[in-house]
Structures are given as structure tokens and as C-alpha cells.
Write a protein that holds these residues in place. Sequence first.
Motif, PDB file in Angstrom:
ATOM      1  N   HIS A  22       0.850  -1.183   0.000  1.00  0.00           N
ATOM      2  CA  HIS A  22       0.000   0.000   0.000  1.00  0.00           C
ATOM      3  C   HIS A  22       0.892   1.242   0.000  1.00  0.00           C
ATOM      4  O   HIS A  22       1.982   1.230   0.593  1.00  0.00           O
ATOM      5  CB  HIS A  22      -0.906   0.006   1.233  1.00  0.00           C
ATOM      6  CG  HIS A  22      -2.109  -0.877   1.100  1.00  0.00           C
ATOM      7  ND1 HIS A  22      -2.330  -1.984   1.893  1.00  0.00           N
ATOM      8  CD2 HIS A  22      -3.177  -0.817   0.250  1.00  0.00           C
ATOM      9  CE1 HIS A  22      -3.469  -2.557   1.544  1.00  0.00           C
ATOM     10  NE2 HIS A  22      -3.991  -1.870   0.557  1.00  0.00           N
ATOM     11  N   CYS A  26     -11.099  -3.741   4.372  1.00  0.00           N
ATOM     12  CA  CYS A  26     -10.617  -3.650   2.987  1.00  0.00           C
ATOM     13  C   CYS A  26     -11.667  -3.010   2.083  1.00  0.00           C
ATOM     14  O   CYS A  26     -11.336  -2.244   1.162  1.00  0.00           O
ATOM     15  CB  CYS A  26     -10.260  -5.036   2.457  1.00  0.00           C
ATOM     16  SG  CYS A  26      -8.924  -5.870   3.336  1.00  0.00           S
ATOM     17  N   PHE A  27     -12.948  -3.302   2.339  1.00  0.00           N
ATOM     18  CA  PHE A  27     -14.023  -2.787   1.496  1.00  0.00           C
ATOM     19  C   PHE A  27     -14.168  -1.269   1.595  1.00  0.00           C
ATOM     20  O   PHE A  27     -14.803  -0.658   0.735  1.00  0.00           O
ATOM     21  CB  PHE A  27     -15.352  -3.452   1.856  1.00  0.00           C
ATOM     22  CG  PHE A  27     -15.420  -4.918   1.532  1.00  0.00           C
ATOM     23  CD1 PHE A  27     -14.609  -5.475   0.554  1.00  0.00           C
ATOM     24  CD2 PHE A  27     -16.291  -5.754   2.220  1.00  0.00           C
ATOM     25  CE1 PHE A  27     -14.662  -6.822   0.257  1.00  0.00           C
ATOM     26  CE2 PHE A  27     -16.359  -7.108   1.929  1.00  0.00           C
ATOM     27  CZ  PHE A  27     -15.542  -7.643   0.944  1.00  0.00           C
ATOM     28  N   CYS A  85     -12.027   0.808   0.948  1.00  0.00           N
ATOM     29  CA  CYS A  85     -11.359   1.315  -0.254  1.00  0.00           C
ATOM     30  C   CYS A  85     -11.700   0.484  -1.484  1.00  0.00           C
ATOM     31  O   CYS A  85     -11.830   1.015  -2.587  1.00  0.00           O
ATOM     32  CB  CYS A  85      -9.847   1.335  -0.066  1.00  0.00           C
ATOM     33  SG  CYS A  85      -9.259   2.510   1.167  1.00  0.00           S
ATOM     34  N   HIS A  86     -11.820  -0.829  -1.295  1.00  0.00           N
ATOM     35  CA  HIS A  86     -12.034  -1.750  -2.416  1.00  0.00           C
ATOM     36  C   HIS A  86     -13.496  -2.204  -2.453  1.00  0.00           C
ATOM     37  O   HIS A  86     -13.806  -3.391  -2.353  1.00  0.00           O
ATOM     38  CB  HIS A  86     -11.099  -2.953  -2.284  1.00  0.00           C
ATOM     39  CG  HIS A  86      -9.647  -2.589  -2.180  1.00  0.00           C
ATOM     40  ND1 HIS A  86      -8.893  -2.223  -3.272  1.00  0.00           N
ATOM     41  CD2 HIS A  86      -8.822  -2.503  -1.104  1.00  0.00           C
ATOM     42  CE1 HIS A  86      -7.654  -1.936  -2.879  1.00  0.00           C
ATOM     43  NE2 HIS A  86      -7.587  -2.103  -1.575  1.00  0.00           N
ATOM     44  N   GLU A 140     -15.539  -2.437  -4.809  1.00  0.00           N
ATOM     45  CA  GLU A 140     -15.941  -3.283  -5.949  1.00  0.00           C
ATOM     46  C   GLU A 140     -15.804  -4.766  -5.649  1.00  0.00           C
ATOM     47  O   GLU A 140     -16.365  -5.610  -6.356  1.00  0.00           O
ATOM     48  CB  GLU A 140     -15.108  -2.922  -7.184  1.00  0.00           C
ATOM     49  CG  GLU A 140     -13.666  -3.421  -7.179  1.00  0.00           C
ATOM     50  CD  GLU A 140     -12.728  -2.569  -6.326  1.00  0.00           C
ATOM     51  OE1 GLU A 140     -11.513  -2.863  -6.320  1.00  0.00           O
ATOM     52  OE2 GLU A 140     -13.208  -1.618  -5.701  1.00  0.00           O
ATOM     53  N   LYS A 141     -15.075  -5.101  -4.594  1.00  0.00           N
ATOM     54  CA  LYS A 141     -14.907  -6.516  -4.230  1.00  0.00           C
ATOM     55  C   LYS A 141     -15.961  -6.980  -3.213  1.00  0.00           C
ATOM     56  O   LYS A 141     -15.987  -8.142  -2.844  1.00  0.00           O
ATOM     57  CB  LYS A 141     -13.510  -6.729  -3.604  1.00  0.00           C
ATOM     58  CG  LYS A 141     -12.354  -6.294  -4.488  1.00  0.00           C
ATOM     59  CD  LYS A 141     -12.257  -7.131  -5.734  1.00  0.00           C
ATOM     60  CE  LYS A 141     -10.959  -6.888  -6.490  1.00  0.00           C
ATOM     61  NZ  LYS A 141     -10.801  -5.529  -7.008  1.00  0.00           N
ATOM     62  N   ARG A 142     -16.838  -6.078  -2.791  1.00  0.00           N
ATOM     63  CA  ARG A 142     -17.767  -6.404  -1.718  1.00  0.00           C
ATOM     64  C   ARG A 142     -18.826  -7.424  -2.147  1.00  0.00           C
ATOM     65  O   ARG A 142     -19.184  -8.332  -1.410  1.00  0.00           O
ATOM     66  CB  ARG A 142     -18.471  -5.124  -1.240  1.00  0.00           C
ATOM     67  CG  ARG A 142     -19.430  -5.357  -0.081  1.00  0.00           C
ATOM     68  CD  ARG A 142     -20.258  -4.104   0.179  1.00  0.00           C
ATOM     69  NE  ARG A 142     -19.418  -2.995   0.566  1.00  0.00           N
ATOM     70  CZ  ARG A 142     -19.023  -2.753   1.822  1.00  0.00           C
ATOM     71  NH1 ARG A 142     -19.430  -3.544   2.794  1.00  0.00           N
ATOM     72  NH2 ARG A 142     -18.273  -1.731   2.100  1.00  0.00           N
ATOM     73  N   CYS A 192      -9.726 -11.599   3.348  1.00  0.00           N
ATOM     74  CA  CYS A 192      -8.840 -11.152   2.262  1.00  0.00           C
ATOM     75  C   CYS A 192      -7.390 -11.565   2.503  1.00  0.00           C
ATOM     76  O   CYS A 192      -6.629 -11.799   1.557  1.00  0.00           O
ATOM     77  CB  CYS A 192      -8.912  -9.638   2.117  1.00  0.00           C
ATOM     78  SG  CYS A 192     -10.563  -9.001   1.723  1.00  0.00           S
ATOM     79  N   HIS A 210      -3.841 -12.222   0.427  1.00  0.00           N
ATOM     80  CA  HIS A 210      -3.076 -10.978   0.371  1.00  0.00           C
ATOM     81  C   HIS A 210      -2.438 -10.666   1.719  1.00  0.00           C
ATOM     82  O   HIS A 210      -3.018 -10.947   2.768  1.00  0.00           O
ATOM     83  CB  HIS A 210      -3.988  -9.810  -0.023  1.00  0.00           C
ATOM     84  CG  HIS A 210      -4.645  -9.974  -1.358  1.00  0.00           C
ATOM     85  ND1 HIS A 210      -4.017  -9.663  -2.539  1.00  0.00           N
ATOM     86  CD2 HIS A 210      -5.896 -10.411  -1.688  1.00  0.00           C
ATOM     87  CE1 HIS A 210      -4.844  -9.899  -3.551  1.00  0.00           C
ATOM     88  NE2 HIS A 210      -5.990 -10.355  -3.061  1.00  0.00           N
ATOM     89  N   HIS A 267     -12.070 -13.093  -7.604  1.00  0.00           N
ATOM     90  CA  HIS A 267     -12.773 -12.603  -6.415  1.00  0.00           C
ATOM     91  C   HIS A 267     -14.245 -12.996  -6.416  1.00  0.00           C
ATOM     92  O   HIS A 267     -14.917 -12.849  -5.383  1.00  0.00           O
ATOM     93  CB  HIS A 267     -12.650 -11.081  -6.311  1.00  0.00           C
ATOM     94  CG  HIS A 267     -11.275 -10.620  -5.969  1.00  0.00           C
ATOM     95  ND1 HIS A 267     -10.431 -10.018  -6.872  1.00  0.00           N
ATOM     96  CD2 HIS A 267     -10.564 -10.703  -4.811  1.00  0.00           C
ATOM     97  CE1 HIS A 267      -9.283  -9.740  -6.301  1.00  0.00           C
ATOM     98  NE2 HIS A 267      -9.323 -10.143  -5.050  1.00  0.00           N
TER      99      HIS A 267
END
Length: 322
Positions: free
Chosen positions: A191, A224-225, A227-228, A230-232, A246, A250, A310
Motif C-alpha cells: 500500500h 478492505c471494502f 477502499c475496495h 468493488e470486491k464487496r 482477504c 493478500h 474474487h
Amino acid sequence: MLFRLSVLSLALLLIGAVHSSPAFAQAEEQAAEQAEEQAASYSRRGADGCIGCHRRWEVPLMGIFETPHGNPHDPRSPFGEKQLQCEACHGPGDAHGGRVARGDPRPPIINFGSDAWTPIPQQNAMCLQCHEGHVGEQWAGSAHDVNTVACADCHSSHPVKDPMLDKRTQSEACYACHANVEAHFMKPSAHPVRQGQVGCTDCHKPHGSDADGLLVRSTVNETCFTCHAEKRGPLVWEHAPVVEDCSNCHDPHGAVHPAMLTRRPPLLCQSCHTPSGHPSVPYDSNDLATGSASPFLLSGNCLSCHTQVHGSNHPSGKALMR
């Protein structure tokens, strides 16, 4: 006459018992402490007396007048509420700043930091007098509180800008204790903490949290969601380890592999999925030539076909290929 003596003896015994009780001893101790505090006096010159000596030392003292702590017009400021200035935090300093005989030690006042003589609980209690509302409920019993971390280990009241308020410098305060995390952020895939685009407090709550690792959300995935998103999901076809955590794939602080993966594909994928019977596995040296084995075997990456690792919302995305 005998009866009167007996009553007198009983009264004396009761008085002795009260004076020897732990509660009475504690009350005496508290009274003594209060008397000592009342005996300590504040200096009449206030900050002027402190600046006379301390501005000549290697202490970033003068910057406090440009901070919220040193604003005399703000009633919430230590300099504004009681007009005690430096002594609002450091305690009565008349004896400390007064004249002392040559060779005699100067009476100490409250000092801050792990190397200071003042016990850390006493230091933190001084800070919490003003910051109880937004820190106190989280702080009590937190990991940093239990490990006797001082507020001054992370925060600085005198500089114009507290380093914990700047993402570029806040990580340096954390690295003082978490050197192993600093090493992770120096890895090729991490990051952008070094670049100042992400700070430790984007993921962690240093004053306390109900989640493991002092996370800002209740789980790793929820953190994590933030910021991310779209992966939710929700997704029609979910990848089990992704839904679980996650960090199964990662390393959030950084890794030597792309995308902060804990291992490179296909080794990462094969830690759960056996390659036996898969089209990418040649059974002998002729399978590649005849086409019975997938040509993507040469790329050595499961993601060449399973691009939606994902999860997928495609009706035919069961194998996460679309």
C-alpha cells in the motif's frame, strides 16, 4: 465505677479499630495527597517563566502557540480554559521555576514520554482530562493501554502540526514500535504508505477497537471494502477464501509478489486446489503437442483462465472464468 471504665475502654478500642482500618488509611493518604497538591503553587509568570529557559534548549517549544493547545482565545484549549498555560498540562511549576540553591536539584514537574520520570498512567490521565470524550472509552483496556504506551509516544503537543495528523509522518510514529511492519511496506508490492497516500489510521484505530489488530471495522474484509468496494459483492458465484478473509491470499502490509499476494500463482491457488485431472496438467511430453493439455500451462498462472478470482456475477461463471 467499674461499668464506666469498661465503657471507656470499649470506646478506645473502637476508635483504634477505625484508625487501623484500610479504608481509614486510604482516606488519610488521599487527604495527604490533596494537601500536597494544594501546597503546590502555580507560577505568576505562566508561560513567560517557562520560555525563559526552555526556548534555549533543543525542545520545539514555541510552536505550541500555533496549535490548538496554545490558543488563549479558545475555551477548550489548555491555554484558554483556566489560563494556566504550560502548567495546565505540566502541573504547578512555581517551585520548579523558582530559585534553588547551587547544586540542589530543581523540583520536577509532570513530564511526558516513555523516558520521563512521571508514571505513564499519570501522563495519560492528564491528557484524558480534555480528550476523554473521543478517546477515553476506546482507550481503557486497549492493546496500547495494556502495554503502557504513553500518549506522548505517538503525539506531540508542541510542534505546529502533530505528526500523527499527517499520513507522511504518522507511520514513523508507529514504526517506532512496529519495525516489522515498516519492513513489509518497503517490499515491491505494498500500500502507498511511503508515498503518503495511505496512513496507518486508514485501517487501524490506535486508541482502541473491538476488532482484532485494532481495525477500523469489525472484520478484515469490511476494513478492505472501505477502499475496495468493488470486491464487496454480493456475487452469484463466490470464491470461498475471498469471502472468509482477504488476508488468506493478500498480505495487507506488503509482499514481494504482485498484488500483495502471499504466494505467486499457481502455488497460491494450489494451496487449496489440487491440479490433478485439470486440463492444464500434461500427462506426458506429447500432451502439449497434441493439444490435450491447455497451452495456458506455459504461462504458469491460473488467472490466465480464471480471471474473476474474487467472484463472478455471470450466470455461467461457476468456474470464475467470466
